[in-house]
Design a protein around this motif. Structure first.
Motif, PDB file in Angstrom:
ATOM      1  N   GLN A   1     -48.205  11.156 -17.410  1.00 20.03           N
ATOM      2  CA  GLN A   1     -47.083  10.235 -17.618  1.00 20.03           C
ATOM      3  C   GLN A   1     -47.503   9.072 -18.524  1.00 20.03           C
ATOM      4  O   GLN A   1     -46.749   8.667 -19.414  1.00 20.03           O
ATOM      5  N   VAL A   2     -48.705   8.534 -18.269  1.00 14.00           N
ATOM      6  CA  VAL A   2     -49.197   7.415 -19.072  1.00 14.00           C
ATOM      7  C   VAL A   2     -49.349   7.856 -20.528  1.00 14.00           C
ATOM      8  O   VAL A   2     -48.961   7.139 -21.455  1.00 14.00           O
ATOM      9  N   ARG A   3     -49.882   9.056 -20.730  1.00 21.39           N
ATOM     10  CA  ARG A   3     -50.090   9.556 -22.085  1.00 21.39           C
ATOM     11  C   ARG A   3     -48.749   9.726 -22.810  1.00 21.39           C
ATOM     12  O   ARG A   3     -48.564   9.263 -23.935  1.00 21.39           O
ATOM     13  N   GLN A   4     -47.790  10.352 -22.112  1.00 19.04           N
ATOM     14  CA  GLN A   4     -46.478  10.576 -22.724  1.00 19.04           C
ATOM     15  C   GLN A   4     -45.766   9.256 -23.029  1.00 19.04           C
ATOM     16  O   GLN A   4     -45.209   9.076 -24.109  1.00 19.04           O
ATOM     17  N   ALA A   5     -45.800   8.334 -22.051  1.00 21.76           N
ATOM     18  CA  ALA A   5     -45.147   7.043 -22.247  1.00 21.76           C
ATOM     19  C   ALA A   5     -45.832   6.290 -23.383  1.00 21.76           C
ATOM     20  O   ALA A   5     -45.173   5.637 -24.203  1.00 21.76           O
ATOM     21  N   GLY A   6     -47.174   6.396 -23.454  1.00 25.14           N
ATOM     22  CA  GLY A   6     -47.930   5.729 -24.515  1.00 25.14           C
ATOM     23  C   GLY A   6     -47.488   6.183 -25.897  1.00 25.14           C
ATOM     24  O   GLY A   6     -47.352   5.371 -26.822  1.00 25.14           O
ATOM     25  N   GLU A   7     -47.207   7.463 -26.021  1.00 23.36           N
ATOM     26  CA  GLU A   7     -46.740   7.983 -27.318  1.00 23.36           C
ATOM     27  C   GLU A   7     -45.377   7.393 -27.690  1.00 23.36           C
ATOM     28  O   GLU A   7     -45.146   7.014 -28.845  1.00 23.36           O
ATOM     29  N   ILE A   8     -44.493   7.305 -26.705  1.00 26.55           N
ATOM     30  CA  ILE A   8     -43.152   6.758 -26.971  1.00 26.55           C
ATOM     31  C   ILE A   8     -43.236   5.266 -27.289  1.00 26.55           C
ATOM     32  O   ILE A   8     -42.529   4.758 -28.159  1.00 26.55           O
ATOM     33  N   VAL A   9     -44.120   4.561 -26.577  1.00 23.73           N
ATOM     34  CA  VAL A   9     -44.340   3.137 -26.850  1.00 23.73           C
ATOM     35  C   VAL A   9     -44.761   2.953 -28.311  1.00 23.73           C
ATOM     36  O   VAL A   9     -44.227   2.094 -29.032  1.00 23.73           O
ATOM     37  N   GLN A  10     -45.686   3.791 -28.750  1.00 23.58           N
ATOM     38  CA  GLN A  10     -46.198   3.683 -30.111  1.00 23.58           C
ATOM     39  C   GLN A  10     -45.097   3.951 -31.148  1.00 23.58           C
ATOM     40  O   GLN A  10     -44.983   3.228 -32.139  1.00 23.58           O
ATOM     41  N   LEU A  11     -44.293   4.961 -30.873  1.00 19.28           N
ATOM     42  CA  LEU A  11     -43.181   5.295 -31.776  1.00 19.28           C
ATOM     43  C   LEU A  11     -42.207   4.127 -31.940  1.00 19.28           C
ATOM     44  O   LEU A  11     -41.539   4.003 -32.952  1.00 19.28           O
ATOM     45  N   ASN A  12     -42.113   3.287 -30.916  1.00 24.12           N
ATOM     46  CA  ASN A  12     -41.188   2.158 -30.960  1.00 24.12           C
ATOM     47  C   ASN A  12     -41.870   0.848 -31.365  1.00 24.12           C
ATOM     48  O   ASN A  12     -41.318  -0.225 -31.151  1.00 24.12           O
ATOM     49  N   GLY A  13     -43.076   0.957 -31.919  1.00 21.78           N
ATOM     50  CA  GLY A  13     -43.761  -0.228 -32.411  1.00 21.78           C
ATOM     51  C   GLY A  13     -44.401  -1.076 -31.333  1.00 21.78           C
ATOM     52  O   GLY A  13     -44.753  -2.232 -31.563  1.00 21.78           O
ATOM     53  N   GLY A  14     -44.542  -0.526 -30.135  1.00 21.46           N
ATOM     54  CA  GLY A  14     -45.162  -1.281 -29.051  1.00 21.46           C
ATOM     55  C   GLY A  14     -46.663  -1.436 -29.285  1.00 21.46           C
ATOM     56  O   GLY A  14     -47.290  -0.590 -29.924  1.00 21.46           O
ATOM     57  N   SER A  15     -47.246  -2.501 -28.748  1.00 20.63           N
ATOM     58  CA  SER A  15     -48.690  -2.724 -28.945  1.00 20.63           C
ATOM     59  C   SER A  15     -49.323  -3.188 -27.648  1.00 20.63           C
ATOM     60  O   SER A  15     -48.634  -3.459 -26.672  1.00 20.63           O
ATOM     61  N   ASP A  16     -50.634  -3.293 -27.676  1.00 23.28           N
ATOM     62  CA  ASP A  16     -51.378  -3.796 -26.515  1.00 23.28           C
ATOM     63  C   ASP A  16     -51.020  -3.035 -25.245  1.00 23.28           C
ATOM     64  O   ASP A  16     -50.807  -3.630 -24.197  1.00 23.28           O
ATOM     65  N   PHE A  17     -50.904  -1.709 -25.341  1.00 27.58           N
ATOM     66  CA  PHE A  17     -50.577  -0.902 -24.165  1.00 27.58           C
ATOM     67  C   PHE A  17     -51.790  -0.888 -23.231  1.00 27.58           C
ATOM     68  O   PHE A  17     -52.760  -0.182 -23.461  1.00 27.58           O
ATOM     69  N   ALA A  18     -51.726  -1.698 -22.184  1.00 23.89           N
ATOM     70  CA  ALA A  18     -52.849  -1.800 -21.233  1.00 23.89           C
ATOM     71  C   ALA A  18     -52.436  -1.176 -19.920  1.00 23.89           C
ATOM     72  O   ALA A  18     -51.283  -1.312 -19.502  1.00 23.89           O
ATOM     73  N   TRP A  19     -53.328  -0.458 -19.259  1.00 24.13           N
ATOM     74  CA  TRP A  19     -52.976   0.098 -17.960  1.00 24.13           C
ATOM     75  C   TRP A  19     -54.098  -0.046 -16.953  1.00 24.13           C
ATOM     76  O   TRP A  19     -55.248  -0.279 -17.313  1.00 24.13           O
ATOM     77  N   ALA A  20     -53.739   0.066 -15.684  1.00 16.79           N
ATOM     78  CA  ALA A  20     -54.706  -0.174 -14.605  1.00 16.79           C
ATOM     79  C   ALA A  20     -54.414   0.747 -13.434  1.00 16.79           C
ATOM     80  O   ALA A  20     -53.258   0.968 -13.082  1.00 16.79           O
ATOM     81  N   TRP A  21     -55.467   1.302 -12.831  1.00 19.29           N
ATOM     82  CA  TRP A  21     -55.333   2.225 -11.708  1.00 19.29           C
ATOM     83  C   TRP A  21     -55.521   1.528 -10.357  1.00 19.29           C
ATOM     84  O   TRP A  21     -54.788   1.796  -9.419  1.00 19.29           O
TER      85      TRP A  21
END
Lengths: 441, 441
Positions: free
Chosen positions: A289-309
């Motif tokens: 899910q994180v990987r897929q969402a990360g791709e969509i974030v990037q497509l929309n110009g999102g930055s600084d995608f940080a995540w934590a477990w």
């Protein structure tokens, strides 16, 4: 009359559970909103045990039952149900639990800790679960787990005349105050449970609720990312949902709100429109899910995608979102937060916190509660905002109900016929208008 | 009177849309259940366009509106709404769609094919979506996506006196027959939408429904496995759900049913209690769900755990479940299937098909519709079964509503007070008891 009322209350509830002290009455005449009450308009406050509620001769003495009541110039009784705080039934095989009004969301989840189950509806505050049912609460987890409407299975309600209704049936072990039955799904007759969820205390006192539980997720990952514009953040949200990614939470904070949060919590997030996300599931599913969402974030110009477990890291990541309310308040010491609950499609100024995954925004206005002129302007803005939402086929309230602040908008949204039917339903259940009079309708 | 009625109907609906032919009336007086109607008890059948419905002087001539109506010895009008079959609004960004009564589940999903969205509630048959709303339909996907209660957002309803109600508001583009607004979430006033979902045509005619759509899953895997006992299969189900595996479907067939399915569809499944599962998600998530579920299956003594990814292979795997109804019928040529919709906790004989993930079973009894004595025995068994479910704090109907067959059980389940309130609500909306009289209450 007041003397008789207090005497009658003491007789059924016991003297220690009835108070006419001014301080107590004032405390029960306020809430966190900007709507002003006459704090001492109650005649009396009572902390009943369950069994005495339906024996109290409410209609006989013509009293009005109010939570944070509006001043009708006629007083009333405020029932404080926090002392009814038992968890009366739990079925881990049926994923159901029955709770009294004093049980809060956090208390329930703490009780459930070792069962592998949890109750996910999370409006932020550690609210009473029955109160959440009464106000049709929603919150950050609604996108995956639904709102209270989807998670309340049965309600025990004391009606205005003292009769006790079980909205989805009484079950075999029927006793007035026994545990509620726990059937997960029923199609028997009209959906009375759904009628009481969101009725804001105007149809009866909710004295027990059966709730649907969910399996605790094995893994949770939190993520934060900044966007160049509100439009990009909202577009990203839509695409994440369209892709069928089973995101648990997806929350939006605008740049003004992020600046306030940075200042309040000593954080250093980018001062940009920002999405806070949370993914629940098995470790492998969450990773994907994180990987897929990360791709969509990037497509929309999102930055600084940080995540934590880990829990601690997740809490740190979400700190800005969790403290948004207080961060907004801190912008103006001594202020209150007003009109926070508007359904908006797009707003480009002001502080905004949005449950974007579930389609509603909170637009937060910070004002001085002593400045009557400013309060008036806030109210006018709130009404304008709600009308704009209605014009876009939205609603004037995505959660928290109508309450006092939006009664004038209900007719505009629902129409005269809908309102008439609601009034007729109210008249069936509370013909003398004793239950939370003046609210909603 | 009948002549006037037909004339009035023809005037508003047009002559080709009104029929008094016996064959047509009989066709509209039957359904697939064992409950017997006088097929020709209708005076007349009409296929209205939307706009004429509210101008028809229903109350003026005292007609009764019925779907498959019971014989009241007084006839009535049956409105067949299949010609109102437009999809009136679609918002792929809001995940909502508005449909007229003639739009079926499969027609909608075929329309949505290229949008990446779908409507997951699946009661098996290719039912009308508004009809599914009226009967509070559920089905195999409910465990993940909820039932109609969770997926209906707004309804347009023609009341008995011709007034048109929009249960969740009218929206900006308000025209009587314009598309319904598409707000996903509202807490404005009482939940009238929830009141009409499951009301079985007794409160008004549903003429449009706004539904919540979901993102189509990227990958789907179907799986089948056999168990040594009913207990093991049910235990496995509970553990899969407790583990938080987001299974989309989990269905149970007992050994008698499996034998019937093998014979009917030429299959060679083990003649044992069997679970049919389906997992939705991204490829990685689905793979992990299958692995996790496989472990739990093994722990419960399950065997022959077979799974399939491709559509064709999945259909083959699920063929037994999909044809269960016809397999049961084929056991006795010329027979009917009766009392199929009982909420059971545990039944160790008979043919059983269960939505175990969502907690209800169908117990299927095959009988000869010409054998009145057998019908009587089937009815008695059905009542006994429902009482047993109620004794275990269950419900007499987990889906498909009360209808005709279980009216006598409704009071036992919901109690006298609940029934009184339902009757009062019915009286508000349909004071002359014109809408589907004799049903539910």
């Amino acid at each position: 009359m007041p003397g008789e009322l207090v005497k009658a209350l003491r007789a059924v509830a016991g003297s220690p559970n009835v108070s006419t002290a001014l301080a107590v009455r004032e405390q029960h005449g306020r809430d966190e909103s900007m709507h002003r009450y006459l704090g001492s308009s109650h005649l009396v406050v009572s902390w009943p045990c369950s069994a005495c509620l339906c024996t109290f001769p409410g209609s006989a003495v013509g009293l009005a039952l109010m939570s944070a009541p509006i001043s009708l110039g006629q007083g009333g009784v405020c029932f404080n149900l926090t002392r009814m705080d038992r968890i009366t039934a739990l079925s881990t095989e049926d994923f159901t639990v029955a709770v009294e009004p004093g049980v809060t969301r956090k208390a329930l989840n703490s009780y459930l800790r070792d069962t592998g189950l949890w109750f996910p509806v999370d409006p932020g505050a550690d609210a009473s679960l029955c109160g959440m049912a009464a106000t049709s609460a929603s919150g950050t987890n609604a996108v995956r787990y639904g709102t209270m409407r989807h998670n309340v299975l049965n309600l025990q309600v004391v009606l205005a005349d003292g009769r006790v209704l079980h909205t989805a049936g009484r079950g075999r072990h029927f006793r007035y105050w026994g545990p509620l039955p726990c059937c997960r799904k029923s199609a028997a007759g009209y959906n009375l449970t759904g009628l009481f969820v969101g009725s804001e205390g105007t149809l009866g006192l909710i004295t027990q609720a059966t709730l649907r539980l969910h399996g605790s997720p094995e893994a949770i990952v939190a993520a934060v990312c900044a966007f160049p514009s509100v439009h990009a953040a909202v577009g990203c949200t839509v695409q994440v949902l369209q892709a069928g990614i089973p995101v648990a939470r997806i929350e939006f904070l605008d740049d003004v709100m992020m600046a306030a949060c940075n200042r309040f919590s000593g954080l250093s997030y980018a001062v940009s429109p920002t999405l806070f996300l949370e993914f629940h599931g098995s470790p492998g599913s969450v990773e994907e899910q994180v990987r897929q969402a990360g791709e969509i974030v990037q497509l929309n110009g999102g930055s600084d995608f940080a995540w934590a477990w880990e829990l601690e890291a997740r809490n740190k990541l979400w700190a800005a979102r969790h403290n948004a309310w207080y961060a907004a308040l801190a912008l103006r010491p001594g202020s209150k937060v007003g009109s926070p609950f508007k359904q908006l499609v797009c707003v480009s100024s002001g502080l905004i916190v949005g449950h974007v995954g579930d389609g509603n925004f909170h637009c937060i206005l910070v004002f001085d509660p002593a400045d009557l002129d400013e309060i008036q302007r806030v109210k006018e803005f709130a009404t304008r905002l709600a009308r704009q939402a209605l014009a876009l086929d939205g609603t004037c309230t995505g959660e928290h109900g109508i309450g006092l602040g939006k009664r004038h908008l209900l007719c505009e949204e629902i129409g005269e016929l809908g309102l008439t039917i609601m009034r007729q339903i109210k008249a069936i259940l509370d013909p003398k208008n004793l239950m939370n009079p003046g609210k909603v309708l």
